[in-house]
Scaffold this motif. Structure first.
Motif, PDB file in Angstrom:
ATOM      1  N   ASN A 116     -20.190 -35.939   8.047  1.00 47.09           N
ATOM      2  CA  ASN A 116     -19.670 -37.269   7.698  1.00 47.09           C
ATOM      3  C   ASN A 116     -18.194 -37.209   7.310  1.00 47.09           C
TER       4      ASN A 116
ATOM      5  N   LEU B 256      -0.200 -23.396  -2.147  1.00 45.94           N
ATOM      6  CA  LEU B 256      -0.641 -23.876  -3.458  1.00 45.94           C
ATOM      7  C   LEU B 256      -1.103 -25.316  -3.311  1.00 45.94           C
ATOM      8  N   GLY B 257      -2.389 -25.540  -3.426  1.00 47.81           N
ATOM      9  CA  GLY B 257      -2.918 -26.894  -3.318  1.00 47.81           C
ATOM     10  C   GLY B 257      -2.717 -27.468  -1.920  1.00 47.81           C
TER      11      GLY B 257
ATOM     12  N   PRO C 119      -9.864 -18.019  -3.857  1.00 44.25           N
ATOM     13  CA  PRO C 119      -8.785 -19.022  -3.881  1.00 44.25           C
ATOM     14  C   PRO C 119      -8.421 -19.387  -5.315  1.00 44.25           C
ATOM     15  N   ARG C 120      -7.214 -19.913  -5.483  1.00 44.98           N
ATOM     16  CA  ARG C 120      -6.770 -20.340  -6.813  1.00 44.98           C
ATOM     17  C   ARG C 120      -7.495 -21.617  -7.223  1.00 44.98           C
ATOM     18  N   GLY C 121      -7.912 -22.367  -6.245  1.00 45.85           N
ATOM     19  CA  GLY C 121      -8.624 -23.623  -6.463  1.00 45.85           C
ATOM     20  C   GLY C 121      -8.911 -24.197  -5.081  1.00 45.85           C
ATOM     21  N   LEU C 122      -9.443 -25.383  -5.025  1.00 47.87           N
ATOM     22  CA  LEU C 122      -9.651 -26.049  -3.731  1.00 47.87           C
ATOM     23  C   LEU C 122      -8.752 -27.280  -3.670  1.00 47.87           C
TER      24      LEU C 122
ATOM     25  N   PRO D  99     -15.189 -37.948  -8.174  1.00 43.96           N
ATOM     26  CA  PRO D  99     -14.301 -36.807  -8.423  1.00 43.96           C
ATOM     27  C   PRO D  99     -12.858 -37.079  -8.071  1.00 43.96           C
ATOM     28  N   ILE D 100     -12.613 -37.918  -7.102  1.00 42.86           N
ATOM     29  CA  ILE D 100     -11.230 -38.232  -6.740  1.00 42.86           C
ATOM     30  C   ILE D 100     -10.582 -38.998  -7.878  1.00 42.86           C
TER      31      ILE D 100
ATOM     32  N   GLY E 162     -10.709 -34.113  -4.430  1.00 46.23           N
ATOM     33  CA  GLY E 162      -9.766 -35.180  -4.076  1.00 46.23           C
ATOM     34  C   GLY E 162      -8.590 -34.701  -3.242  1.00 46.23           C
ATOM     35  N   PRO E 163      -7.897 -33.634  -3.669  1.00 46.99           N
ATOM     36  CA  PRO E 163      -6.758 -33.151  -2.869  1.00 46.99           C
ATOM     37  C   PRO E 163      -7.171 -32.690  -1.468  1.00 46.99           C
TER      38      PRO E 163
ATOM     39  N   THR F 215     -16.931 -25.199   1.565  1.00 51.86           N
ATOM     40  CA  THR F 215     -17.538 -24.404   0.507  1.00 51.86           C
ATOM     41  C   THR F 215     -18.835 -25.058   0.017  1.00 51.86           C
ATOM     42  N   ALA F 216     -19.939 -24.495   0.428  1.00 47.88           N
ATOM     43  CA  ALA F 216     -21.262 -24.742  -0.164  1.00 47.88           C
ATOM     44  C   ALA F 216     -21.765 -26.187  -0.110  1.00 47.88           C
ATOM     45  N   GLU F 217     -21.443 -26.892   0.959  1.00 47.87           N
ATOM     46  CA  GLU F 217     -22.024 -28.232   1.105  1.00 47.87           C
ATOM     47  C   GLU F 217     -22.950 -28.257   2.323  1.00 47.87           C
TER      48      GLU F 217
ATOM     49  N   SER G 281     -15.833 -31.624   0.131  1.00 47.77           N
ATOM     50  CA  SER G 281     -15.640 -33.078   0.229  1.00 47.77           C
ATOM     51  C   SER G 281     -15.431 -33.734  -1.134  1.00 47.77           C
ATOM     52  N   TRP G 282     -15.933 -33.072  -2.201  1.00 50.18           N
ATOM     53  CA  TRP G 282     -15.817 -33.664  -3.537  1.00 50.18           C
ATOM     54  C   TRP G 282     -14.431 -33.447  -4.146  1.00 50.18           C
TER      55      TRP G 282
ATOM     56  N   ALA H 209     -25.740 -22.366  -3.310  1.00 52.63           N
ATOM     57  CA  ALA H 209     -24.740 -23.386  -2.964  1.00 52.63           C
ATOM     58  C   ALA H 209     -24.405 -24.244  -4.181  1.00 52.63           C
TER      59      ALA H 209
ATOM     60  N   THR I 243     -20.814 -24.628  -6.127  1.00 47.47           N
ATOM     61  CA  THR I 243     -20.137 -25.909  -6.400  1.00 47.47           C
ATOM     62  C   THR I 243     -19.875 -26.063  -7.893  1.00 47.47           C
TER      63      THR I 243
ATOM     64  N   LEU J  42      -5.074 -17.863 -14.659  1.00 51.47           N
ATOM     65  CA  LEU J  42      -4.305 -18.190 -13.448  1.00 51.47           C
ATOM     66  C   LEU J  42      -2.815 -18.092 -13.731  1.00 51.47           C
TER      67      LEU J  42
ATOM     68  N   ARG K 275     -24.191 -34.308  -5.194  1.00 52.39           N
ATOM     69  CA  ARG K 275     -24.149 -33.005  -4.517  1.00 52.39           C
ATOM     70  C   ARG K 275     -25.550 -32.439  -4.335  1.00 52.39           C
TER      71      ARG K 275
ATOM     72  N   LEU L 292      -9.510 -36.614 -10.456  1.00 50.56           N
ATOM     73  CA  LEU L 292      -8.303 -35.856 -10.151  1.00 50.56           C
ATOM     74  C   LEU L 292      -7.063 -36.725 -10.190  1.00 50.56           C
TER      75      LEU L 292
ATOM     76  N   PHE M 224     -21.860 -37.233 -10.359  1.00 52.45           N
ATOM     77  CA  PHE M 224     -21.189 -36.259  -9.501  1.00 52.45           C
ATOM     78  C   PHE M 224     -22.185 -35.215  -8.986  1.00 52.45           C
TER      79      PHE M 224
ATOM     80  N   GLU N 163      -3.392 -27.303 -11.141  1.00 54.00           N
ATOM     81  CA  GLU N 163      -4.811 -27.004 -10.934  1.00 54.00           C
ATOM     82  C   GLU N 163      -5.596 -27.557 -12.118  1.00 54.00           C
TER      83      GLU N 163
ATOM     84  N   TRP O 255     -16.933 -24.073  -8.976  1.00 51.16           N
ATOM     85  CA  TRP O 255     -15.637 -24.606  -8.546  1.00 51.16           C
ATOM     86  C   TRP O 255     -15.204 -25.824  -9.336  1.00 51.16           C
TER      87      TRP O 255
ATOM     88  N   ARG P 119      -9.482 -34.107   0.378  1.00 50.57           N
ATOM     89  CA  ARG P 119      -9.598 -35.355   1.144  1.00 50.57           C
ATOM     90  C   ARG P 119      -8.223 -35.850   1.567  1.00 50.57           C
TER      91      ARG P 119
END
Lengths: 176, 183
Positions: free
Chosen positions: A110, A155-156, A135-138, B9-10, A73-74, A101-103, A70-71, B120, B124, B134, B56, B13, B52, B142, B127, A76
């Motif tokens: 929610n 990709l993304g 994964p390459r990222g989330l 975080p949004i 941005g992409p 992943t791990a929430e 959820s954290w 967990a 996080t 990469l 979490r 990004l 942030f 990324e 990540w 969401r």
């Protein structure tokens, strides 16, 4: 028929089968990579209602394996597109593994309640399944074929609900 | 408050894509931009990072430790039509003429293990870090954090990216200055 002819015949038969198999998998649209296929790592995780999910039990179907948090941005931004795609393709035979992943449960509940209320939420509670899939990222999406092989990686975030991606997924669903 | 925390975080990004790109001008944001590649660095205030991680559910012990560090969010965008290879071992950071090392993943792994941080939260945290390596595909974007011991002085980054699928293309060498830890 001598052994040379038999060998040639077998070679041509094998070549034909192989060629057919390769050509069956279409070139993907922008933002999706066609991979050298490899066996998907099995996963045994639970959904938000504590009901177990095992990837190997989806064999025989294409599976949309998606990692998110959820954290991110992409993630969401992408999730509503996944929900819209799912509204169309679930009934056409696509399977889904939507893995957080791990929430914690509250966060997942929610988030998905707003962005993807109709998709079963799987929980990678300690993040180890995600680690294994590397994964390459989330966000990260993999497309797993009916034999359990990973064939494509996105990709993304992608606009999965747009015709380009829907048509691509529909082409895959025809490959059994 | 929790609503704000979720959106932080949004905002991070989104900053990647909205940053105005000026290379190496004083008072400009620390960004490199060429036709092939864009690398942007966004220093984060300790309070931003704390918000942030608090959002979490991270422990106070973990957050207090992280608040003492220098967080820089890196965004990398391959704008070329071929693979660009990112390898953090080809990045050098200097301050006051001396090389400084960012904390590697192994450092955090050992520390979290010692502090008995839940898996967990470890996941996080991992990540949110910049991947060490990469193969950036065409148009792939990324990012993630790099973390240093806090310093008040300017940081200079030099980095090299290999190009083409077989890594035989002309390497891209970049220099970004004007990097400061956010207070």
């Amino acid at each position: 028929m001598n052994s040379h002819k038999i060998s040639l015949l077998l070679f041509l038969l094998f070549y034909h089968i192989n060629l057919t198999a390769n050509s069956d998998f279409p070139e993907p649209p922008t933002g999706i990579i066609k991979l050298a296929p490899y066996q998907a790592a099995d996963m045994q995780i639970k959904d938000i209602d504590a009901i177990p999910f095992k990837l190997s039990e989806t064999k025989g179907h294409w599976v949309f394996v998606h990692f998110w948090a959820s954290w991110c941005g992409p993630c969401r931004k992408e999730m509503p597109a996944i929900q819209k795609m799912w509204n169309k393709l679930e009934k056409e035979g696509l399977k889904m593994a939507l893995i957080n992943t791990a929430e914690d449960e509250d966060t997942i509940f929610n988030f998905l309640g707003i962005y993807a209320p109709d998709i079963r939420a799987l929980m990678d509670a300690d993040g180890l399944v995600t680690e294994e899939w590397k994964p390459r990222g989330l966000p990260a999406t993999y497309l797993v074929d009916p034999d359990g092989k990973v064939r494509y990686q996105a990709l993304g975030g992608r606009e999965w609900h747009k015709p380009t991606y829907l048509n691509f997924l529909r082409r895959l669903l025809k490959i059994k | 408050m929790s609503y704000l925390v979720k959106f932080i975080p949004i905002i991070f990004l989104l900053n990647f894509s909205f940053t105005e790109l000026v290379y190496a001008k004083k008072d400009s944001k620390p960004v490199y931009k060429s036709k092939q590649l864009q690398v942007s660095l966004s220093p984060r205030k300790p309070e931003q990072m704390a918000a942030f991680y608090e959002g979490r559910g991270f422990s106070k012990e973990m957050i207090n430790l992280l608040k003492q560090q220098c967080f820089i969010t890196v965004g990398i965008h391959n704008k070329s039509n071929d693979i660009i290879w990112h390898d953090l071992s080809n990045w050098t950071f200097q301050t006051a003429g001396k090389t400084i090392n960012d904390y590697e993943r192994s450092h955090w792994k050992q520390l979290w293990k010692k502090m008995k941080i839940p898996m967990a939260h470890q996941s996080t945290f991992r990540w949110t870090l910049l991947p060490p390596e990469l193969d950036f595909r065409p148009n792939e974007h990324e990012g993630g954090n790099i973390i240093f011991p806090y310093t008040e002085t300017e940081i200079l980054l030099t980095a090299e990216f290999r190009t083409k699928s077989d890594k035989t293309g002309k390497p891209i060498k970049i220099t970004i200055n004007n990097i400061f830890c956010a207070k």
